[in-house]
Design a protein around this motif. Structure first.
Motif, PDB file in Angstrom:
ATOM      1  N   GLU A   2       0.856  -1.021   0.523  1.00 17.67           N
ATOM      2  CA  GLU A   2       0.026   0.038  -0.072  1.00 17.67           C
ATOM      3  C   GLU A   2       0.782   1.527   0.028  1.00 17.67           C
ATOM      4  O   GLU A   2       0.465   2.371   0.284  1.00 17.67           O
ATOM      5  CB  GLU A   2      -0.931   0.256   1.244  1.00 17.67           C
ATOM      6  CG  GLU A   2      -2.373  -1.053   1.158  1.00 17.67           C
ATOM      7  CD  GLU A   2      -2.553  -1.175   2.311  1.00 17.67           C
ATOM      8  OE1 GLU A   2      -3.071  -0.257   3.027  1.00 17.67           O
ATOM      9  OE2 GLU A   2      -3.434  -2.782   2.821  1.00 17.67           O
ATOM     10  N   GLU A  32      -1.740  -1.443  -4.224  1.00 20.11           N
ATOM     11  CA  GLU A  32      -2.383  -0.087  -4.250  1.00 20.11           C
ATOM     12  C   GLU A  32      -1.344   0.890  -3.519  1.00 20.11           C
ATOM     13  O   GLU A  32      -1.398   0.963  -2.759  1.00 20.11           O
ATOM     14  CB  GLU A  32      -3.643  -0.417  -3.272  1.00 20.11           C
ATOM     15  CG  GLU A  32      -4.226  -2.133  -4.022  1.00 20.11           C
ATOM     16  CD  GLU A  32      -4.897  -1.191  -5.016  1.00 20.11           C
ATOM     17  OE1 GLU A  32      -5.189  -0.419  -5.797  1.00 20.11           O
ATOM     18  OE2 GLU A  32      -5.521  -2.546  -5.719  1.00 20.11           O
ATOM     19  N   TYR A  34      -1.276   3.524  -1.176  1.00 18.65           N
ATOM     20  CA  TYR A  34      -2.772   4.191  -0.452  1.00 18.65           C
ATOM     21  C   TYR A  34      -1.701   5.338   0.826  1.00 18.65           C
ATOM     22  O   TYR A  34      -2.073   6.055   1.059  1.00 18.65           O
ATOM     23  CB  TYR A  34      -3.405   3.463   0.611  1.00 18.65           C
ATOM     24  CG  TYR A  34      -4.177   2.989  -0.604  1.00 18.65           C
ATOM     25  CD1 TYR A  34      -4.827   3.083  -1.334  1.00 18.65           C
ATOM     26  CD2 TYR A  34      -4.524   0.706  -0.029  1.00 18.65           C
ATOM     27  CE1 TYR A  34      -5.586   2.598  -1.940  1.00 18.65           C
ATOM     28  CE2 TYR A  34      -5.884   0.546  -0.529  1.00 18.65           C
ATOM     29  CZ  TYR A  34      -6.330   1.402  -1.630  1.00 18.65           C
ATOM     30  OH  TYR A  34      -6.610   0.367  -2.315  1.00 18.65           O
ATOM     31  N   ARG A  51      -4.465  -8.854   5.099  1.00 20.57           N
ATOM     32  CA  ARG A  51      -3.437  -8.438   4.929  1.00 20.57           C
ATOM     33  C   ARG A  51      -2.612  -7.839   6.824  1.00 20.57           C
ATOM     34  O   ARG A  51      -3.368  -8.520   7.795  1.00 20.57           O
ATOM     35  CB  ARG A  51      -4.476  -7.127   5.791  1.00 20.57           C
ATOM     36  CG  ARG A  51      -3.543  -5.620   5.249  1.00 20.57           C
ATOM     37  CD  ARG A  51      -4.979  -4.638   5.177  1.00 20.57           C
ATOM     38  NE  ARG A  51      -4.612  -2.651   5.438  1.00 20.57           N
ATOM     39  CZ  ARG A  51      -4.396  -1.990   5.931  1.00 20.57           C
ATOM     40  NH1 ARG A  51      -4.336  -2.677   6.924  1.00 20.57           N
ATOM     41  NH2 ARG A  51      -3.867  -0.534   6.192  1.00 20.57           N
TER      42      ARG A  51
END
Length: 113
Positions: A2, A32, A34, A51
């Motif tokens: 992330e 991703e 983030y 996760r």
């Protein structure tokens, strides 16, 4: 992962790949941007995932370490004395897992292959 491409902690992904055997190339790490120190590991055979995220519990001690102080001044890691490198590694390595990581529950992975 992330972490965004330009995040200073992008090397976190290298450690995740090395320690887990999961890689971006195999497609068993989701990516991703983030801006977080977290990652999702994927079991493509069962379409399940977990996760894992970094807890900032040790952040103050890490930031105050001689290694990070020198890195903040632009000193390259291989120019910092080994004992200062190992002091920082030991801080994280010797900490209880609960102070370093949050491991989520195994859950279905939503992306279809």
């Amino acid at each position: 992962m992330e972490i965004a491409e330009d995040h200073g902690g992008m090397c976190f992904g290298d450690g995740v790949q090395y320690t887990t055997g999961c890689t971006f190339g195999k497609g068993n790490i989701d990516k991703e941007p983030y801006g977080k120190l977290a990652f999702t590991l994927i079991d493509k055979n069962t379409n399940r995932s977990v996760r894992v995220s970094y807890k900032p519990t040790l952040q103050k001690q890490i930031a105050e370490s001689p290694f990070m102080q020198k890195r903040g001044l632009g000193v390259m890691p291989d120019e910092i004395p080994l004992e200062e490198q190992m002091e920082l590694a030991g801080l994280v390595w010797n900490a209880p897992e609960s102070d370093v990581l949050t491991v989520g529950a195994v859950a279905p992975y939503e992306k279809q292959w």
